[in-house]
Design an enzyme around this catalytic site. Structure first.
Site, PDB file in Angstrom:
ATOM      1  N   ASP A   1      -0.353  -5.809  -0.310  1.00 53.56           N
ATOM      2  CA  ASP A   1      -1.390  -5.586   1.083  1.00 53.56           C
ATOM      3  C   ASP A   1      -3.268  -5.365   1.181  1.00 53.56           C
ATOM      4  O   ASP A   1      -3.910  -4.602  -0.249  1.00 53.56           O
ATOM      5  CB  ASP A   1      -0.893  -3.999   1.355  1.00 53.56           C
ATOM      6  CG  ASP A   1       0.190  -4.465   1.761  1.00 53.56           C
ATOM      7  OD1 ASP A   1       0.298  -4.833   2.980  1.00 53.56           O
ATOM      8  OD2 ASP A   1       1.108  -2.916   1.579  1.00 53.56           O
TER       9      ASP A   1
ATOM     10  N   GLU B   1       8.572  -4.229  10.398  1.00 48.69           N
ATOM     11  CA  GLU B   1       8.990  -2.600  10.269  1.00 48.69           C
ATOM     12  C   GLU B   1      10.065  -1.722  11.456  1.00 48.69           C
ATOM     13  O   GLU B   1       9.370  -2.022  12.062  1.00 48.69           O
ATOM     14  CB  GLU B   1       8.536  -1.791   9.679  1.00 48.69           C
ATOM     15  CG  GLU B   1       8.079  -1.356   9.060  1.00 48.69           C
ATOM     16  CD  GLU B   1       7.420  -0.199   7.855  1.00 48.69           C
ATOM     17  OE1 GLU B   1       6.791  -1.335   7.312  1.00 48.69           O
ATOM     18  OE2 GLU B   1       8.022   0.469   7.439  1.00 48.69           O
TER      19      GLU B   1
ATOM     20  N   LYS C   1      -1.284  -9.360   2.535  1.00 48.31           N
ATOM     21  CA  LYS C   1      -0.772  -8.847   4.067  1.00 48.31           C
ATOM     22  C   LYS C   1      -1.770  -8.539   4.968  1.00 48.31           C
ATOM     23  O   LYS C   1      -2.374  -7.227   4.386  1.00 48.31           O
ATOM     24  CB  LYS C   1       0.827  -8.556   3.363  1.00 48.31           C
ATOM     25  CG  LYS C   1       1.621  -8.418   4.670  1.00 48.31           C
ATOM     26  CD  LYS C   1       2.950  -7.842   4.875  1.00 48.31           C
ATOM     27  CE  LYS C   1       3.257  -5.721   4.152  1.00 48.31           C
ATOM     28  NZ  LYS C   1       2.744  -4.920   5.122  1.00 48.31           N
TER      29      LYS C   1
ATOM     30  N   ASP D   1       0.727  -1.007   0.049  1.00 49.95           N
ATOM     31  CA  ASP D   1      -0.128   0.131   0.085  1.00 49.95           C
ATOM     32  C   ASP D   1       1.030   1.774   0.080  1.00 49.95           C
ATOM     33  O   ASP D   1       0.612   2.213   0.303  1.00 49.95           O
ATOM     34  CB  ASP D   1      -1.356  -0.053   1.214  1.00 49.95           C
ATOM     35  CG  ASP D   1      -0.275  -0.293   2.663  1.00 49.95           C
ATOM     36  OD1 ASP D   1       0.941  -0.239   2.803  1.00 49.95           O
ATOM     37  OD2 ASP D   1      -1.256  -0.327   3.497  1.00 49.95           O
ATOM     38  N   SER D   2       2.319   1.077   0.108  1.00 55.01           N
ATOM     39  CA  SER D   2       2.631   1.916  -0.555  1.00 55.01           C
ATOM     40  C   SER D   2       3.001   2.750  -1.482  1.00 55.01           C
ATOM     41  O   SER D   2       3.755   3.739  -1.491  1.00 55.01           O
ATOM     42  CB  SER D   2       4.464   2.031   0.176  1.00 55.01           C
ATOM     43  OG  SER D   2       5.168   0.714  -0.784  1.00 55.01           O
TER      44      SER D   2
ATOM     45  N   GLU E   1      -1.902  -5.652   8.890  1.00 51.90           N
ATOM     46  CA  GLU E   1      -0.678  -5.053   9.684  1.00 51.90           C
ATOM     47  C   GLU E   1      -1.453  -5.307  10.801  1.00 51.90           C
ATOM     48  O   GLU E   1      -3.155  -4.771  11.196  1.00 51.90           O
ATOM     49  CB  GLU E   1      -0.726  -2.880   9.202  1.00 51.90           C
ATOM     50  CG  GLU E   1       0.517  -3.042   8.253  1.00 51.90           C
ATOM     51  CD  GLU E   1       0.230  -1.272   8.025  1.00 51.90           C
ATOM     52  OE1 GLU E   1       0.259  -0.471   8.856  1.00 51.90           O
ATOM     53  OE2 GLU E   1       0.273  -0.978   6.945  1.00 51.90           O
TER      54      GLU E   1
END
Ligand code: KIV
Length: 268
Positions: free
Chosen positions: A87, A186, A117, A48-49, A119
């Site tokens: 993501d 991270e 993925k 999602d970056s 978070e």
């Protein structure tokens, strides 16, 4: 001859077991994904970056599920070998585990990607379990979790205190028990990364987390030197492509202005 056998979650487990470091990079489009796949990157993360790197947003929060699906479709068309992980964007899984499952199923069905993925730790346990039970490989992400940036207010290193480090370790073990096939760690202290990596049997992939994990991930545009306004110490510039591109474009503009481009051999 390059190894063209498809990378699966099983391959990653075997790589951890044999001590072979896993190379992961982000990808958002067909052309770069093709280069990365052919160069031997094991895992491509449609991160999602993309919200920052592709769309120019300040955070990862604005990117939508539809936009993530579009990027993943572009990447998957290019890939022959790498495992493609996508993501789940902010807002597509935090509501409840059913919403998380629906989002994960959309990604798998509409893109052909291989895994998702998300978070977080304890808070996303029901989502992880439900996605895993549906047969979808799911990866966790602990430490600095950019979707929570407004809660933390800073991109500083996470889990420096003993209490936070203990919680992160417990979250890592919980995510493994809940079905995650791997974990992104991270921006945490290197010693904690090594402790987590030893404590879980699934592969850990670090970004700003030191060398003591089972693999590394970077944002491709950072490591290629395409982004120039983001300079954290964990990014190594393996190339300076912004300069290379600027030189090429200057040459083109000059060629156009002085009519040296196109030449005779470039004309019909
Ligand atoms: O979105 C992303 O690029 C990521 C990496 C930083 C791991 O999640």
């Amino acid at each position: 001859m390059p190894d063209t056998k498809r990378v699966t979650t099983r391959t990653l487990r075997q790589m951890k077991a044999s001590g072979t470091p896993i190379a992961m990079l982000t990808a958002y489009d067909y052309t770069l994904a093709r280069i990365l796949d052919q160069a031997g990157v094991d895992v491509l993360l449609v991160g999602d970056s993309a919200s920052n790197v592709m769309a120019g947003h300040e955070t990862t929060l604005p990117i939508t599920l539809e936009q993530m699906i579009y990027h993943a479709q572009c990447v998957i068309r290019a890939v022959r070998r790498a495992l493609v992980v996508v993501d789940l964007p902010f807002g597509s899984y935090q509501g409840n585990s059913k919403e998380a499952l629906i989002s994960a199923i959309r990604i798998m069905k509409e893109t052909g990607a291989h895994a998702v993925k998300l978070e977080g730790g304890l808070a996303v346990r029901p989502a992880v379990e439900r996605i895993f039970e549906a047969g979808i490989p799911v990866m966790g992400h602990l430490g600095l979790t950019p979707q929570r940036i407004y809660q933390f207010g800073t991109y500083r290193v996470r889990a420096r205190s003993a209490e936070e480090a203990d919680r992160l370790l417990a979250d890592a073990e919980l995510l493994e028990r809940s079905g995650c096939f791997g974990l992104v760690l991270e921006k945490i202290p290197a010693a904690l990364t090594a402790a987590v990596t030893a404590a879980v049997s699934i592969p850990t992939i670090g970004i700003g987390a030191g060398v003591g994990c089972d693999g590394q991930v970077l944002v491709t545009h950072d490591m290629l030197g395409l982004t120039t306004d983001f300079n954290p110490r964990f990014v190594r510039r393996f190339a300076q492509l912004a300069d290379t591109i600027a030189d090429a474009v200057n040459g083109y503009v000059q060629g156009v202005r002085e009519r040296s481009f196109p030449g005779e051999s470039e004309s019909y």
